[in-house]
Design an enzyme around this catalytic site. Structure first.
Site, short mmCIF file in Angstrom:
data_model
loop_
_atom_site.label_atom_id
_atom_site.label_comp_id
_atom_site.label_asym_id
_atom_site.label_seq_id
_atom_site.Cartn_x
_atom_site.Cartn_y
_atom_site.Cartn_z
N ASP A 16 4.49 -1.76 6.26
CA ASP A 16 5.38 -1.03 5.37
C ASP A 16 4.72 0.22 4.82
OD1 ASP A 16 7.73 -0.54 4.04
OD2 ASP A 16 7.37 -1.97 2.42
N CYS A 241 10.48 4.93 2.02
CA CYS A 241 11.62 4.51 2.83
C CYS A 241 12.36 5.75 3.31
CB CYS A 241 12.57 3.62 2.02
SG CYS A 241 14.01 3.10 2.99
#
Length: 305
Positions: A16, A241
């Site tokens: 991530d 993101c």
């Protein structure tokens, strides 16, 4: 409710944290070294790669090479994200022992992120769970946008609970609840956990918070009070993101460890080694860590290399 006496920390930096890194691809050797440094710090759960199309996530295009290149330590779980059956088969070939699937509590975010509805995304996971169960590989579930969506705004707690329940009943051993854009506050966080724990046992829930508004540590303390004992974090606060404009990185592992140590909660992780690792990886990326603890203690805490 009493705070947990121990915490499982799930390290997100290699996956991530690096998946949306702009510019030049992070070398495979750097990813492998990052994972090994994290394991040497005492971290026992590391999400190391993502088996997705390199077209959409170029930084994860070397997932198989990364997983094969790790010098694995006994007792450390090296997991990978596998959103579909093709990804799962690739992960299995690379020796992955645990995988993860991800859904969202927001219909709009689901469409933007994976081009399908929440219901359709859950249906896509069924063959992944079935195949993983056949070969004895555990599956973790993620729910994105549990406290807010860049397209829908606030998300009702019952929507989060419904998606978490679906993933749990499908066979996910643990469900991680993600504040993808980092807009949550402690009260909203508590309400979300209270609703979700009615559908999924609290010991099967994990917290995954981004620090866009500086609330991640406060929100983590709120979920600790609710009994959550699994925390996702990324060394140096890496991450972001692409489908959530303005979203900053994950809550920093360094800051989480400092909080937990201050609360007398055991992690078995060496904070100083994590700080050094954070300085090392951000030096490879050409910037400073965003972890408050690392910045406060300075680069004298870095490990050699």
């Amino acid at each position: 409710m009493a705070l947990p006496t121990s915490i499982k920390l799930f390290e997100m930096a290699p996956r991530d944290g690096l998946q949306n890194e702009p510019g030049t691809l992070v070398p495979t050797a750097t990813k492998i070294e990052l994972i090994e440094r994290l394991a040497n710090a005492g971290i026992r759960h590391i999400e190391a790669a993502s088996f997705v199309s390199p077209k959409w996530v170029p930084q994860m295009g070397d997932a198989a090479e990364v997983m094969r290149g790790i010098q694995r330590q006994h007792g450390v779980v090296y997991s990978a994200l596998t959103p579909n059956l093709k990804g799962l088969e690739g992960a299995l070939e690379a020796g992955v022992e645990e995988v993860a699937v991800f859904g969202a509590a927001s219909e709009a975010f689901s469409q933007k992120n994976i081009n399908c509805s929440i219901a359709e995304s859950l249906a896509r996971f069924e063959p992944v769970l079935s195949r993983a169960n056949e070969v004895g590989v555990r599956v973790r579930g993620y729910v994105s946008c549990v406290l807010g969506c860049p397209y829908e705004g606030d998300i009702a707690p019952h929507k989060v609970a419904d998606v978490a329940k679906a993933l749990y009943e499908m066979g996910c051993y643990e469900v991680s609840l993600g504040d993808t854009i980092g807009v949550g506050t402690p009260l909203a966080t508590k309400r979300m956990i209270e609703a979700t724990r009615q559908q999924v046992p609290i010991e099967k829930l994990a917290a995954h918070f981004h620090d866009t508004y500086g609330m991640a540590i406060a929100n983590l303390y709120a979920v600790l009070e609710e009994g959550v004992s699994v925390i996702d974090a990324a060394t140096a606060g890496l991450g972001g993101c692409p489908y959530a404009k303005g979203a900053s990185g994950n809550v920093a592992t360094e800051d989480v460890l400092y909080l937990l140590e201050g609360l007398g909660i055991d992690t078995g992780i060496d904070l100083q080694v994590v700080i050094g690792t954070g300085y090392w990886i951000t030096r490879q990326l050409g910037r400073q860590p965003s972890a408050k603890v690392a910045l406060a203690r300075g680069c004298t805490q870095r490990t050699p290399g």
